[in-house]
Each structure stands twice: as structure tokens, then as C-alpha cells.
Design an enzyme around this catalytic site. Structure first.
Site, PDB file in Angstrom:
ATOM      1  CB  ALA A   1      38.259  34.729  46.100  1.00 41.75           C
ATOM      2  CB  CYS A   2      38.173  38.500  50.342  1.00 39.90           C
ATOM      3  SG  CYS A   2      37.131  39.386  51.509  1.00 39.90           S
ATOM      4  CB  ILE A   3      33.189  35.663  51.208  1.00 34.80           C
ATOM      5  CG1 ILE A   3      31.761  35.384  50.767  1.00 34.80           C
ATOM      6  CG2 ILE A   3      33.206  36.217  52.625  1.00 34.80           C
ATOM      7  CD1 ILE A   3      31.141  34.189  51.468  1.00 34.80           C
TER       8      ILE A   3
ATOM      9  N   GLY B   1      34.581  39.670  46.990  1.00 25.59           N
ATOM     10  CA  GLY B   1      34.131  38.943  45.811  1.00 25.59           C
ATOM     11  C   GLY B   1      32.673  39.215  45.494  1.00 25.59           C
TER      12      GLY B   1
ATOM     13  CG  PHE C   1      42.932  35.526  44.724  1.00 29.01           C
ATOM     14  CD1 PHE C   1      43.713  35.936  43.658  1.00 29.01           C
ATOM     15  CD2 PHE C   1      43.003  34.192  45.136  1.00 29.01           C
ATOM     16  CE1 PHE C   1      44.537  35.040  42.994  1.00 29.01           C
ATOM     17  CE2 PHE C   1      43.823  33.293  44.477  1.00 29.01           C
ATOM     18  CZ  PHE C   1      44.598  33.714  43.405  1.00 29.01           C
TER      19      PHE C   1
END
Lengths: 130, 123
Positions: free
Chosen positions: A77-79, A82, A39
Site C-alpha cells: 500500500a502506498c505510504i 495510506g 494499492f
């Protein structure tokens, strides 16, 4: 065949997350494997546990979690994307001195290296969105 | 972890530089992939050609200069930049308006790039 999925669109703002969910479901029920769902961009909102859509609308974060429970999907999910948009796990919440975290159970916050690995390891990579 | 043979990844960029954050996030992906020594080719289509414009001054709209970030890619060994000839013409631009050395490609050449790719990522 081994697939990876990239979700770029926010749930309820674009069809991206919903279409990706349907596609992932279709892949798994036809015997394909899904290496990872990544994501990115607005897609990180799919991992927001605080989303509370009306009862008669699809709860996308919940649907992804359900799929994970059934098929042990890797949901990342991409940190950076996010945290920028307010999707934080406990350690990021602590690090940024926020009072609470909101990453849905079953999702993991991690770096773009996970997307690079997904392209390396998969036969097909399909992008949905934005 | 890196036992799989090296794949050729074509990244198709189509977003304008400051119309949203996807253009920047796409370049962040390219930088990460470059750091992991991936074989990358970037195709700039549609409004993404504007990402390559010389002399961008986005400070007044509180944005970071995207062309500066793009210029970091060759340092990481990524220097395969392709620009869609038609998009360039539609925007009334020519190669001299761009901040990096690029190859101008027509529709057939783009098809060939895509046909030779292991993966295409669309941003």
C-alpha cells in the site's frame, strides 16, 4: 506471464478492489505469476485492518490476506496515500504520534518506487479503479 | 535492480484537477517514475485537460495548484505531454489556454501511442 496489479478504488465504494481480487485469483489459478499488487489512491483502504463489514458481505482485506497466505503475494500500500487516509503501520503510527496502527497483516506500506519497480519487472500491469 | 531494459510507459490521465485527489496522486506517480528515470508519456483526456489550464487559483478551495506540480515534470526530464484533441474541443479550449507545451493528438495518434507503449497506466 508476470503481472502487476494496481488497485485504486476503496472496497465497498467501487467494484475496483473486488474485481482486482477476482482477476488476481484467476491469474494465479491459470499459472501466471503476480509480481506485486500495489494499492494506491482509495485502494489503500484495502489494507485497513479495522474495516468490519457485515458477516454476510465479503471481507476484502481478509480475502487479500488469504490470497497472500496461499501464494505469497507481494501486497504494497502506498505510504503517502495510506497515511493521508489513516492507514498506518506501527512505525508510521509512532512517527505521527497516533495511539494505534491498523495496517492489516500481510500488507506493507511503502513508496511509489515500488510501483515503478512493478512496471519495470512485469510483462503486464493492470489498473483497477477508481 | 535495474537490469531490465527501459520500458515506455504511457500514463492516461482522465480526472479533473480538483474533483478528487486522483489527479494529484497520478502526478505524484509520474514524478516518482521520472525520478527513477522512466520513459514516460502523459496523455490528457476527458476532464484531465483542465489540469493544464493557465492561471488556476485553487487556493480558495484549499487545494494546491496542480499545474505548478505538472510544471515540475520537465525538470525531471518528462516533457512528452499529449492532449486529446476531442477533449480539448469539448471543453472549448485551445492550446494557448494551456500552461505547458503539448502535442495535440487525434484518436488515431493516441492509438499509436498506446500501441507503442510497454505499459499503460490509467488514472
Amino acid at each position: 506471464m508476470k503481472y502487476s496489479i494496481i488497485v485504486l478504488g476503496a472496497p465497498y465504494s467501487s467494484p475496483s478492489a473486488n474485481t482486482a481480487l477476482n482477476f488476481t485469483n484467476a491469474l494465479l489459478s491459470s499459472g501466471h505469476t503476480v509480481f506485486r499488487v500495489f494499492f494506491y489512491h482509495e485502494g489503500v483502504q484495502c489494507a485497513n485492518h479495522l474495516a468490519a463489514p457485515p458477516q454476510d458481505e465479503i471481507n476484502l482485506p481478509e480475502q487479500w490476506q488469504k490470497l497472500k497466505a496461499q501464494h505469497n503475494l507481494d501486497l504494497v500500500a502506498c505510504i503517502a496515500a495510506g497515511v493521508k487516509r489513516g492507514v498506518l503501520d506501527q512505525s508510521e503510527a509512532k512517527r505521527h504520534e497516533k495511539e494505534c496502527s491498523n495496517l492489516s497483516q500481510g500488507f506493507e506500506l511503502s513508496g511509489l518506487g515500488q510501483l515503478v519497480e512493478a512496471t519495470e519487472q512485469s510483462d503486464r500491469v493492470i489498473t483497477f479503479g477508481p | 535492480m535495474r537490469e531490465v531494459s527501459r520500458k515506455k510507459i504511457v500514463v492516461i490521465l482522465s480526472q479533473s484537477p480538483y474533483g478528487g485527489s486522483l489527479a494529484r496522486e497520478a502526478i505524484d506517480y509520474c514524478l516518482a517514475a521520472a525520478a527513477f528515470e522512466q520513459d514516460l508519456q502523459l496523455i490528457f483526456t476527458s476532464d484531465a485537460v483542465l489540469q493544464l489550464l493557465n492561471d488556476q487559483q485553487p487556493q480558495s478551495i484549499h487545494q494546491k495548484n496542480i499545474s505548478k506540480t505538472l510544471s515540475a515534470l520537465p525538470i525531471y526530464g518528462v516533457d512528452n505531454f499529449y492532449v486529446d484533441q476531442e477533449a480539448l474541443a469539448d471543453l472549448g479550449l485551445s492550446e494557448k489556454d494551456l500552461c505547458l507545451p503539448v502535442s495535440i493528438v487525434n484518436a488515431n495518434e493516441m492509438t499509436e501511442l498506446l500501441a507503442n507503449a510497454s505499459h499503460t497506466l490509467n488514472f
